[in-house]
Design a protein around this motif. Structure first.
Motif, PDB file in Angstrom:
ATOM      1  N   GLY A   1       1.680   3.744  -5.145  1.00  0.00           N
ATOM      2  CA  GLY A   1       1.530   3.955  -6.578  1.00  0.00           C
ATOM      3  C   GLY A   1       0.537   3.028  -7.238  1.00  0.00           C
ATOM      4  N   VAL A   2      -0.407   2.455  -6.478  1.00  0.00           N
ATOM      5  CA  VAL A   2      -1.396   1.549  -7.063  1.00  0.00           C
ATOM      6  C   VAL A   2      -2.396   2.324  -7.915  1.00  0.00           C
ATOM      7  CG1 VAL A   2      -1.157  -0.169  -5.243  1.00  0.00           C
ATOM      8  CG2 VAL A   2      -2.871   1.654  -5.003  1.00  0.00           C
ATOM      9  N   ASP A   3      -3.116   1.598  -8.768  1.00  0.00           N
ATOM     10  CA  ASP A   3      -4.044   2.205  -9.715  1.00  0.00           C
ATOM     11  C   ASP A   3      -5.479   2.223  -9.219  1.00  0.00           C
ATOM     12  OD1 ASP A   3      -2.064   2.534 -11.926  1.00  0.00           O
ATOM     13  OD2 ASP A   3      -1.986   0.348 -11.729  1.00  0.00           O
ATOM     14  N   ALA A   4      -5.788   1.463  -8.173  1.00  0.00           N
ATOM     15  CA  ALA A   4      -7.136   1.418  -7.620  1.00  0.00           C
ATOM     16  C   ALA A   4      -7.054   0.897  -6.202  1.00  0.00           C
ATOM     17  CB  ALA A   4      -8.044   0.520  -8.451  1.00  0.00           C
ATOM     18  N   LEU A   5      -8.073   1.237  -5.406  1.00  0.00           N
ATOM     19  CA  LEU A   5      -8.064   0.827  -3.999  1.00  0.00           C
ATOM     20  C   LEU A   5      -9.426   0.268  -3.593  1.00  0.00           C
ATOM     21  CD1 LEU A   5      -6.228   0.892  -1.422  1.00  0.00           C
ATOM     22  CD2 LEU A   5      -7.456   2.984  -0.788  1.00  0.00           C
ATOM     23  N   ALA A   6      -9.407  -0.948  -3.027  1.00  0.00           N
ATOM     24  CA  ALA A   6     -10.604  -1.527  -2.428  1.00  0.00           C
ATOM     25  C   ALA A   6     -10.765  -0.960  -1.027  1.00  0.00           C
ATOM     26  CB  ALA A   6     -10.484  -3.050  -2.377  1.00  0.00           C
ATOM     27  N   VAL A   7     -11.966  -0.453  -0.736  1.00  0.00           N
ATOM     28  CA  VAL A   7     -12.196   0.221   0.544  1.00  0.00           C
ATOM     29  C   VAL A   7     -13.356  -0.423   1.290  1.00  0.00           C
ATOM     30  CG1 VAL A   7     -11.221   2.425  -0.188  1.00  0.00           C
ATOM     31  CG2 VAL A   7     -13.635   1.943  -0.637  1.00  0.00           C
ATOM     32  N   ALA A   8     -13.376  -0.222   2.601  1.00  0.00           N
ATOM     33  CA  ALA A   8     -14.421  -0.772   3.462  1.00  0.00           C
ATOM     34  C   ALA A   8     -15.469   0.292   3.724  1.00  0.00           C
ATOM     35  CB  ALA A   8     -13.815  -1.244   4.781  1.00  0.00           C
ATOM     36  N   VAL A   9     -16.678   0.064   3.202  1.00  0.00           N
ATOM     37  CA  VAL A   9     -17.751   1.054   3.355  1.00  0.00           C
ATOM     38  C   VAL A   9     -19.077   0.406   3.760  1.00  0.00           C
ATOM     39  CG1 VAL A   9     -16.724   2.729   1.770  1.00  0.00           C
ATOM     40  CG2 VAL A   9     -18.234   0.941   0.869  1.00  0.00           C
ATOM     41  N   GLY A  10     -19.007  -0.865   4.209  1.00  0.00           N
ATOM     42  CA  GLY A  10     -20.211  -1.513   4.706  1.00  0.00           C
ATOM     43  C   GLY A  10     -20.571  -2.829   4.055  1.00  0.00           C
TER      44      GLY A  10
ATOM     45  N   PRO B   1      -9.368   5.119  -8.813  1.00  0.00           N
ATOM     46  CA  PRO B   1     -10.702   4.518  -8.726  1.00  0.00           C
ATOM     47  C   PRO B   1     -10.879   3.696  -7.446  1.00  0.00           C
ATOM     48  CG  PRO B   1      -9.819   4.247 -10.932  1.00  0.00           C
ATOM     49  CD  PRO B   1      -8.696   4.780 -10.092  1.00  0.00           C
ATOM     50  N   LEU B   2     -12.073   3.792  -6.875  1.00  0.00           N
ATOM     51  CA  LEU B   2     -12.428   3.017  -5.693  1.00  0.00           C
ATOM     52  C   LEU B   2     -13.132   1.735  -6.116  1.00  0.00           C
ATOM     53  CD1 LEU B   2     -13.871   5.824  -3.374  1.00  0.00           C
ATOM     54  CD2 LEU B   2     -11.510   4.947  -3.460  1.00  0.00           C
ATOM     55  N   VAL B   3     -12.852   0.654  -5.378  1.00  0.00           N
ATOM     56  CA  VAL B   3     -13.406  -0.662  -5.709  1.00  0.00           C
ATOM     57  C   VAL B   3     -14.283  -1.139  -4.561  1.00  0.00           C
ATOM     58  CG1 VAL B   3     -12.876  -3.023  -6.395  1.00  0.00           C
ATOM     59  CG2 VAL B   3     -11.314  -1.160  -7.030  1.00  0.00           C
ATOM     60  N   LEU B   4     -15.480  -1.612  -4.914  1.00  0.00           N
ATOM     61  CA  LEU B   4     -16.410  -2.157  -3.930  1.00  0.00           C
ATOM     62  C   LEU B   4     -16.344  -3.674  -3.969  1.00  0.00           C
ATOM     63  CD1 LEU B   4     -18.639  -1.573  -1.824  1.00  0.00           C
ATOM     64  CD2 LEU B   4     -20.298  -1.770  -3.703  1.00  0.00           C
ATOM     65  N   HIS B   5     -15.747  -4.268  -2.947  1.00  0.00           N
ATOM     66  CA  HIS B   5     -15.754  -5.723  -2.801  1.00  0.00           C
ATOM     67  C   HIS B   5     -17.001  -6.132  -2.021  1.00  0.00           C
ATOM     68  CE1 HIS B   5     -11.429  -6.986  -3.851  1.00  0.00           C
ATOM     69  NE2 HIS B   5     -11.592  -5.737  -4.275  1.00  0.00           N
TER      70      HIS B   5
END
Length: 280
Positions: free
Chosen positions: A161-170, A197-201
């Motif tokens: 149920g989170v509102d955003a997710l940090a993903v690994a894309v490079g 929403p997706l988050v770019l770390h």
């Protein structure tokens, strides 16, 4: 301006710039840069920064006061918290956007603890970001060549149920050169499948064109930290080299703060406006 919410900021911008600070001068520069750009901004305080200060209170209070006094919407966000008690302390202090980073945990434990954090944060009216697998530079699954699995990401969001997710894309944390190449096709497929929403770390290592491409592909929150440290430290070194007799910190911190403000404004124009907007 009143303290903004992440949901409102995301609704009003094509993507949001989220900048990490350690000391007060960086926080001031981030807000000043946002005001110059006329864009909302996320002011981020990480668990590592809290550890540097020895306690959450002073830095969080300063960030919240800056947000309340800013001429643009500002969200104060707790970044990369692995300590659940720190998340609870941030919520109690008035921070209404938090990231719980359970990526180092076994999958089942990460899911359960993230779900519990999300429940408590939502009860406090806060927005919750999480991470599935570690971003490169943290020593985990997101090392070069490893990418977020689309179905795993969708299932994790549904279960927690989170509102955003940090993903690994490079991308990778702590890069001092902007040379990372992102998988924009994967970003597009993640954005189509994951309903938050997706988050770019690790965006410090991504060049301007890559950031713009990632946003066009579906990224909504762009995290930047190391890049500002590079700008700040470079300006300090330049000031000290120009006058070795300097002893007053204001003499070299002021130009460093100003340099970061200019760079934040430039990057926000890129993030909010698109390619060409961030050119100096």
């Amino acid at each position: 301006m009143t303290l903004a919410t992440m949901s409102t900021l995301l609704a009003d911008h094509r993507a949001v710039g989220a900048f990490n600070f350690v000391q007060l001068e960086l926080a001031q520069a981030i807000v000043a840069g946002a005001e110059e750009a006329g864009a909302g901004v996320v002011l981020q305080l990480s668990q590592n920064a809290v550890r540097f200060h020895g306690a959450l209170g002073p830095a969080a209070s300063a960030a919240l006061q800056l947000a309340h006094g800013a001429r643009v919407p500002v969200v104060v966000h707790l970044d990369h918290a692995t300590d659940e008690t720190l998340v609870d302390a941030a919520l109690a202090a008035g921070v209404r956007s938090v990231m719980f980073d359970g990526a180092h945990l076994p999958d089942a434990e990460n899911l359960a603890r993230t779900r519990a954090i999300a429940d408590r944060a939502h009860a406090a009216g806060a927005w919750v970001e999480a991470e599935l697998g570690e971003v490169g530079g943290k020593g985990g699954a997101h090392t070069p060549g490893v990418r977020t699995d689309i179905e795993d990401a969708a299932a994790f969001v549904a279960a927690t149920g989170v509102d955003a997710l940090a993903v690994a894309v490079g991308s990778s944390h702590a890069m001092t050169e902007r040379a990372a190449s992102l998988d924009e096709d994967l970003i597009s497929r993640l954005a189509a499948r994951v309903p938050v929403p997706l988050v770019l770390h690790g965006s410090s290592g991504v060049p301007d064109a890559g950031i713009d491409g990632a946003i066009r592909a579906g990224m909504r929150k762009i995290n930047i930290g190391t890049h500002l440290n590079v700008v700040f430290t470079g300006a300090v070194r330049e000031a000290l080299a120009a006058d070795p007799a300097i002893v007053d910190p204001r003499t070299y911190v002021r130009p460093a703060r100003d340099a970061v403000a200019r760079e934040v404004a430039r990057m926000l124009r890129l993030i909010v406006g698109g390619a060409g907007e961030g050119r100096a």
